[in-house]
Design a protein around this motif. Structure first.
Motif, PDB file in Angstrom:
ATOM      1  N   LEU A  40       0.859  -1.177   0.000  1.00  0.00           N
ATOM      2  CA  LEU A  40       0.000   0.000   0.000  1.00  0.00           C
ATOM      3  C   LEU A  40       0.895   1.226   0.000  1.00  0.00           C
ATOM      4  CD1 LEU A  40      -2.734   1.498   0.300  1.00  0.00           C
ATOM      5  CD2 LEU A  40      -2.419   1.342   2.787  1.00  0.00           C
ATOM      6  N   GLY A  41       0.806   2.036  -1.040  1.00  0.00           N
ATOM      7  CA  GLY A  41       1.528   3.294  -1.079  1.00  0.00           C
ATOM      8  C   GLY A  41       0.720   4.378  -0.411  1.00  0.00           C
ATOM      9  N   VAL A  42       1.361   5.178   0.440  1.00  0.00           N
ATOM     10  CA  VAL A  42       0.699   6.295   1.123  1.00  0.00           C
ATOM     11  C   VAL A  42       1.409   7.571   0.689  1.00  0.00           C
ATOM     12  CG1 VAL A  42       0.032   7.296   3.334  1.00  0.00           C
ATOM     13  CG2 VAL A  42       0.121   4.812   3.074  1.00  0.00           C
ATOM     14  N   VAL A  43       0.671   8.464   0.026  1.00  0.00           N
ATOM     15  CA  VAL A  43       1.278   9.667  -0.534  1.00  0.00           C
ATOM     16  C   VAL A  43       0.551  10.908  -0.033  1.00  0.00           C
ATOM     17  CG1 VAL A  43       2.013   8.442  -2.602  1.00  0.00           C
ATOM     18  CG2 VAL A  43      -0.164   9.654  -2.612  1.00  0.00           C
ATOM     19  N   GLY A  44       1.231  12.038  -0.158  1.00  0.00           N
ATOM     20  CA  GLY A  44       0.673  13.318   0.254  1.00  0.00           C
ATOM     21  C   GLY A  44       1.797  14.278   0.597  1.00  0.00           C
ATOM     22  N   LEU A 194      13.801  -4.055  -2.527  1.00  0.00           N
ATOM     23  CA  LEU A 194      12.573  -4.228  -1.754  1.00  0.00           C
ATOM     24  C   LEU A 194      11.567  -5.103  -2.492  1.00  0.00           C
ATOM     25  CD1 LEU A 194      12.129  -0.585  -0.384  1.00  0.00           C
ATOM     26  CD2 LEU A 194      12.717  -2.618   0.953  1.00  0.00           C
ATOM     27  N   MET A 195      11.447  -4.903  -3.789  1.00  0.00           N
ATOM     28  CA  MET A 195      10.493  -5.711  -4.562  1.00  0.00           C
ATOM     29  C   MET A 195      10.950  -7.160  -4.671  1.00  0.00           C
ATOM     30  SD  MET A 195       9.008  -3.149  -7.514  1.00  0.00           S
ATOM     31  CE  MET A 195      10.608  -2.655  -8.158  1.00  0.00           C
ATOM     32  N   ASP A 196      12.254  -7.377  -4.826  1.00  0.00           N
ATOM     33  CA  ASP A 196      12.771  -8.746  -4.861  1.00  0.00           C
ATOM     34  C   ASP A 196      12.528  -9.452  -3.527  1.00  0.00           C
ATOM     35  OD1 ASP A 196      13.625  -8.377  -7.449  1.00  0.00           O
ATOM     36  OD2 ASP A 196      15.723  -7.980  -6.914  1.00  0.00           O
ATOM     37  N   LEU A 197      12.754  -8.725  -2.420  1.00  0.00           N
ATOM     38  CA  LEU A 197      12.519  -9.305  -1.095  1.00  0.00           C
ATOM     39  C   LEU A 197      11.047  -9.630  -0.901  1.00  0.00           C
ATOM     40  CD1 LEU A 197      14.821  -6.990   1.072  1.00  0.00           C
ATOM     41  CD2 LEU A 197      15.153  -9.436   0.636  1.00  0.00           C
ATOM     42  N   GLN A 198      10.169  -8.764  -1.413  1.00  0.00           N
ATOM     43  CA  GLN A 198       8.731  -9.023  -1.298  1.00  0.00           C
ATOM     44  C   GLN A 198       8.349 -10.299  -2.032  1.00  0.00           C
ATOM     45  OE1 GLN A 198       5.804  -6.251  -3.169  1.00  0.00           O
ATOM     46  NE2 GLN A 198       4.878  -6.232  -1.134  1.00  0.00           N
ATOM     47  N   ASP A 199       8.874 -10.470  -3.233  1.00  0.00           N
ATOM     48  CA  ASP A 199       8.572 -11.682  -4.001  1.00  0.00           C
ATOM     49  C   ASP A 199       9.127 -12.927  -3.319  1.00  0.00           C
ATOM     50  OD1 ASP A 199       7.301 -10.166  -5.920  1.00  0.00           O
ATOM     51  OD2 ASP A 199       9.045 -10.049  -7.244  1.00  0.00           O
ATOM     52  N   VAL A 215       6.123   5.750  -5.989  1.00  0.00           N
ATOM     53  CA  VAL A 215       5.019   4.927  -5.507  1.00  0.00           C
ATOM     54  C   VAL A 215       4.337   4.193  -6.657  1.00  0.00           C
ATOM     55  CG1 VAL A 215       3.063   6.558  -5.618  1.00  0.00           C
ATOM     56  CG2 VAL A 215       3.218   4.955  -3.735  1.00  0.00           C
ATOM     57  N   LYS A 216       4.344   4.772  -7.832  1.00  0.00           N
ATOM     58  CA  LYS A 216       3.769   4.113  -9.013  1.00  0.00           C
ATOM     59  C   LYS A 216       4.537   2.844  -9.342  1.00  0.00           C
ATOM     60  CE  LYS A 216       2.474   5.228 -13.811  1.00  0.00           C
ATOM     61  NZ  LYS A 216       3.173   4.183 -14.568  1.00  0.00           N
ATOM     62  N   HIS A 217       5.828   2.849  -9.054  1.00  0.00           N
ATOM     63  CA  HIS A 217       6.711   1.745  -9.406  1.00  0.00           C
ATOM     64  C   HIS A 217       6.551   0.550  -8.475  1.00  0.00           C
ATOM     65  CE1 HIS A 217      10.188  -0.080 -11.271  1.00  0.00           C
ATOM     66  NE2 HIS A 217      10.839  -0.139 -10.131  1.00  0.00           N
ATOM     67  N   ILE A 218       6.219   0.796  -7.215  1.00  0.00           N
ATOM     68  CA  ILE A 218       6.306  -0.274  -6.217  1.00  0.00           C
ATOM     69  C   ILE A 218       4.961  -0.704  -5.636  1.00  0.00           C
ATOM     70  CG2 ILE A 218       6.625   1.235  -4.206  1.00  0.00           C
ATOM     71  CD1 ILE A 218       8.751  -0.785  -3.213  1.00  0.00           C
TER      72      ILE A 218
END
Length: 318
Positions: A40-44, A194-199, A215-218
């Motif tokens: 979940l990306g949180v932006v602002g 981070l994405m490799d670790l998530q997978d 945030v669009k990327h992850i």
């Protein structure tokens, strides 16, 4: 089959006392669900409550009101002793590795700190083997084990922070702007890690950032916050393809993402001053800067509304 919900926030609130009789509404009635193994990306903007929300989810702050369900358990009801075993499954990667790493401790000591706190290793050999394994996982050469964090560059320092977060083999990690202090090339390395670790480990992330291109990327889903409240919540693809809230459109219009510019989204110009988060009046807090604001936006809170499947927005236009 839909992934199981790991984290759910219900009407989550955190108020800080300001002066004798006032309160700053840092997080004010936020609701969301995070599916296991997703991000979940949180932006602002700065000051919207993103980092406060992250700390609430780990119970680093006491909750003013609402619930945080972790794998079905309401952790807002737990005391420190009851919370400790759950905290071993929840970790945080901080924004500034320089500020979050003790300069008096070596890389080995920093990564191994959680192992000592939770007494996770039976002996020294097991402890050393676990640290070596973590360093290899995050791409840190073993020759840095006895180095100090201030002797290393920003990318390696952030890898230490990631390694420390992985020490207890958690399933949920708060990533609080983990790449904002890094060069663009190093950002890409850390995001890919981070994405490799998530997978590999089926990790669940909350990724806090002000950078929409990151945030669009992850992220799988994105929550847009404004002055403590969620104004839009959707799958990443849907949010970038069809932003609905004027604030979200304004954020996207300010980001130089070629794929967005090619779509010629309508420009949303944000004018006016920020509404104070101290004792805010009911109503849309973005109304003072919104080109579409009407009397209907003021005087009453605007709940999130599902206007498309899985796409929620807090706006009187919908």
């Amino acid at each position: 089959m839909e992934e199981k919900i790991l984290i759910e926030a219900k009407n989550l609130k955190k108020y800080f006392k300001v002066g004798a009789n006032s309160q700053l509404h840092a997080v004010d009635g936020v609701n969301f669900k995070i599916r296991r193994g997703t991000t979940l990306g949180v932006v602002g903007e700065s000051g919207c409550g993103k980092s406060t929300l992250g700390r609430l989810l780990l119970r680093l702050y006491d909750v003013t009101d609402g619930q945080i369900l972790y794998d079905g358990t309401d952790i807002t009801k737990l005391n420190a002793k009851e919370l400790k075993p759950i905290r071993a499954r929840m970790q945080m990667i901080f924004q500034d590795p320089s500020g979050s790493l003790d300069p008096r401790k070596s890389v080995k000591e920093l990564i191994g700190e959680p192992l000592k706190i939770y007494k996770a290793c039976k002996n020294r050999d097991e402890y050393d083997a676990r640290i070596a394994e973590i360093m290899e996982t995050v791409g840190l050469d073993e020759r840095y084990a006895e180095s100090f964090s201030h002797e290393l560059d920003g990318g390696r320092r952030q890898r230490i922070g990631i390694g420390r977060a992985l020490a207890m083999d958690p399933e949920f990690i708060i990533c609080d702007e983990p790449v904002s202090a890094l060069d663009v090339s190093i950002q890409a390395q850390i995001l890919n890690l981070l994405m490799d670790l998530q997978d590999e480990k089926k990790l669940t992330y909350v990724f806090i950032t002000h950078d929409l291109s990151v945030v669009k990327h992850i992220s799988h889903e994105i929550m847009v916050m404004y002055l403590g409240q969620c104004v839009e919540y959707a799958k990443t693809e849907d949010l970038f393809k069809n932003p609905l809230h004027p604030y979200t459109k304004g954020l996207l219009d300010a980001v130089p993402i070629p794929s967005l510019k090619a779509k010629k989204l309508s420009t949303e110009v944000m004018r006016g001053e920020l509404t104070s988060p101290v004792d805010p009046a009911p109503g849309c807090r973005f109304a003072a800067r919104c080109p579409y604001a009407t009397d209907a936006c003021r005087g009453r809170d605007i709940p999130l509304k599902e206007v498309e499947p899985g796409h929620f927005v807090s706006c009187t236009r919908f």
